[in-house]
Enzyme design. Structure first.
Site, PDB file in Angstrom:
ATOM      1  CE  LYS A  80      -3.539   1.825   2.864  1.00 14.73           C
ATOM      2  NZ  LYS A  80      -4.674   1.487   3.820  1.00 14.73           N
ATOM      3  CB  SER A 155      -8.384   3.203   2.992  1.00 11.29           C
ATOM      4  OG  SER A 155      -7.309   2.694   3.937  1.00 11.29           O
ATOM      5  CB  SER A 179      -8.228   0.089   5.378  1.00 14.23           C
ATOM      6  OG  SER A 179      -8.929   1.440   5.688  1.00 14.23           O
TER       7      SER A 179
END
Lengths: 492, 104
Positions: A80, A155, A179
């Site tokens: 990420k 996310s 997330s």
């Protein structure tokens, strides 16, 4: 062999070990796959073509010399874009870090690189990990591989979509209120949120420091255990990491689930829940019942307040953490972009922040500063911290009666792109079943558990007591061994 | 808790807090954020239902206190590491970050 990109970590590690494939074969296969599907999926912000190839060649050299760094030497992964990676652009999907190249490596990516893993690239996310759909990213919206008109969740939506679309062998995400788990559920992959403090947060751009956790997103439960074996443990660069010895998580996979007590908290069912999702979760619970587990209804009376607690504590910590972005030391700065418009130091702060932050970051900074401001601190922030204690105690009490909890991950399957962007409160509600776990700090996993009639994936959430990742792996793996949901692939 | 009417009828709290956070909002943004955040603040009213007298606060969940590490220099400072650290700064002069004056 073709289609190497489809391999799991465990399969890839075996083939690398026997010499059946090289890391270069595998890495090139993933890069080719990225080139093929990325125009549709948009999971990556940065793709490290060159450095990935050279890391793969290094790995192959070590293999030929019989000096692999670990079993995972040569396995490619994606991180990420919230993990600081030395020499690789790190944006947090925000314009305010549009040119930030860290000169240091996060502990977790360093551990993986030190184990010989190959970094393929940095994945898209909601700006500063604030969101449930990747739509708050300043750069792009990632598409759900199962339906390109829908969100992948967030996310860590880029990381989940990249694994679901076989663009990498595994990826890393972060989970502050769901997330990792919510995008894992929406994309039909495995996502583990470890116990708070089990995995170092050093070098991961902070959102809400008392809630942030780091975890793997993988194709199987076994792979999640394999990644945890590398990344878990104490770190003297993160004083919140736990000193407890890290077990060999792979050993926990084979455990027996008969006689296990599984709690089903009634507060996670009912209102606002899609009936197809409920059916899928119930059929997973039935699986455990059939296999000798005892199913017990439990109550966590304070979880209905957890979303309010979260949306007070999280923005308060955001307001503090994001104060560091001021256009002075790194990131987007008015000094660099339009120096003539600056009169004094305060202009730099205001214009860099105003132009650099997106709407969602601004909303949370404003909300956070508001709940901390004089006159409101006791009413909001202190009250939320007290109710946090009650939420945490609810979990502790439940785990006195049962070994594990099973709940839905998200009340619905993936929603349409644009469906919730104008209504933050609706977006926040999509995390209603994942958020309560973070204030309590306990571990939880999302695993694929079925599909709706429209062929959209649905996951279940398995929650364990403090540091009980091994129980979670055992329970999750039992389901995965008996089902094939995790093996189904989207048509892209 | 807080007087609900103040925040639902008046956007000025958004403007005030934004100014303190060094963020500039247009009038349209102010109205939009006030509406969106108003709905979130209303949700917080739920907490009034919970009796919390004598309940301890939870600021962190690790139970760890006074975590220390030995005071060892692991990355000796030098020109190279200083230059690396400064490489992201918008303006640098003589090994230092340069900023505009506080008063102008």
């Amino acid at each position: 062999m073709t289609d190497l990109y489809k391999l799991t970590i465990s399969e890839a590690a075996k083939k690398l070990k026997t010499g059946e494939i090289t890391s270069l074969d595998l890495t090139q296969s993933c890069l080719d796959r990225i080139a093929e599907v990325e125009p549709k999926i948009q999971a990556f912000i940065t793709i490290c073509n060159q450095s990935a190839i050279s890391q793969a060649k290094e790995s192959d050299r070590r293999r030929t010399e019989n000096k692999p760094l670990s079993d995972l030497d040569g396995v490619p992964f994606a991180a990420k874009d919230l993990f600081c990676t030395k020499g690789v652009l790190t944006t947090a999907a925000s314009k305010i870090l549009n040119d930030f190249v860290p000169d240091f490596e996060s502990t977790v990516t360093k551990k993986l690189l030190d184990a010989g893993c190959v970094l393929l690239g940095k994945t898209n996310l909601d700006q500063f990990a604030m969101g449930s759909s990747t739509e708050t990213s300043a750069y792009k919206t990632t598409k759900n591989p199962w339906d390109l008109a829908r969100v992948p969740g967030g996310s860590s939506g880029g990381s989940a979509a990249a694994v679901a679309a076989d663009e990498c062998i595994f990826s890393l995400g972060t989970d502050t209120g769901g997330s990792i788990r919510q995008p894992a559920s929406l994309c039909s992959v495995v996502g583990l949120k470890p116990t708070y403090g089990r995995v170092s947060r050093y070098g991961v751009i902070a959102m809400a420091s008392s809630l942030d956790t780091i975890g793997p997103i993988t194709k199987t439960v076994e792979d999640a255990a394999i990644v945890m074996n590398v990344i878990a443990g104490i770190d003297d660069k993160d004083s919140t990491t736990l000193p407890n010895k890290t077990p060999n998580y792979k050993k926990s996979l084979a455990g027996d689930i008969s006689g296990l007590k599984i709690g089903v908290p009634k507060e996670f069912f009912g209102q606002g829940m899609n009936s197809e999702v409920e059916k899928i979760v119930q059929s997973a619970i039935d699986f455990y019942r059939r296999n000798g587990a005892e199913i017990v209804e439990v109550s966590l009376p304070h979880v209905k307040y957890a979303l309010s607690v979260y949306y007070i504590i999280m923005p308060a910590e955001v307001a503090s953490n994001l104060a560091r972005f001021d256009g002075i030391r790194y990131g987007y700065s008015k000094i660099k972009n339009q120096k003539s418009a600056i009169k004094n130091l305060e202009d730099v702060y205001i214009s860099s922040r105003t132009e650099g932050f997106g709407d969602e970051a601004k909303r949370r900074i404003i909300l956070g500063n508001y709940v901390l401001s004089s006159g409101y601190y006791d009413a909001y922030y202190k009250k939320a911290q007290q109710v946090r204690t009650l939420v945490k105690k609810d979990f502790e009490k439940a785990f006195e009666k049962v070994d594990i909890l099973i709940t839905p991950v998200s009340p619905t399957a993936a929603f349409k792109i644009g469906e919730k962007t104008d209504d933050p409160m609706q977006m926040y509600l999509s995390d209603i079943h994942t958020v309560p776990i973070n204030p309590a700090g306990v571990p939880a996993i999302s695993i694929p558990a079925g599909f709706t009639l429209d062929n959209l994936p649905v996951g279940i959430q398995i929650i364990g007591p403090h540091l009980a990742e091994e129980s979670i792996f055992k329970v999750a793996n039992a389901f995965q061994q008996a089902t094939d949901f995790h093996q189904r692939k989207p048509k892209i | 808790m807080v007087d609900k009417n103040i925040k639902s009828t008046n956007n000025s709290w958004v403007a005030n807090v934004a100014q303190l956070a060094r963020i500039e909002l247009t009038n349209a943004e102010e109205t939009k954020f006030a509406g969106q955040l108003g709905a979130v603040l209303e949700n917080f009213e739920l907490l009034n239902q919970v009796y919390t007298d004598n309940v301890e606060i939870t600021a962190q969940v690790t139970g760890l206190t006074n975590v220390f590490r030995s005071d060892e220099v692991k990355n000796p400072a030098g020109k190279k590491s200083r230059d690396e650290l400064l490489s992201n700064a918008p303006e640098v002069e003589d090994g230092s970050i340069k900023v505009p004056g506080v008063f102008q």
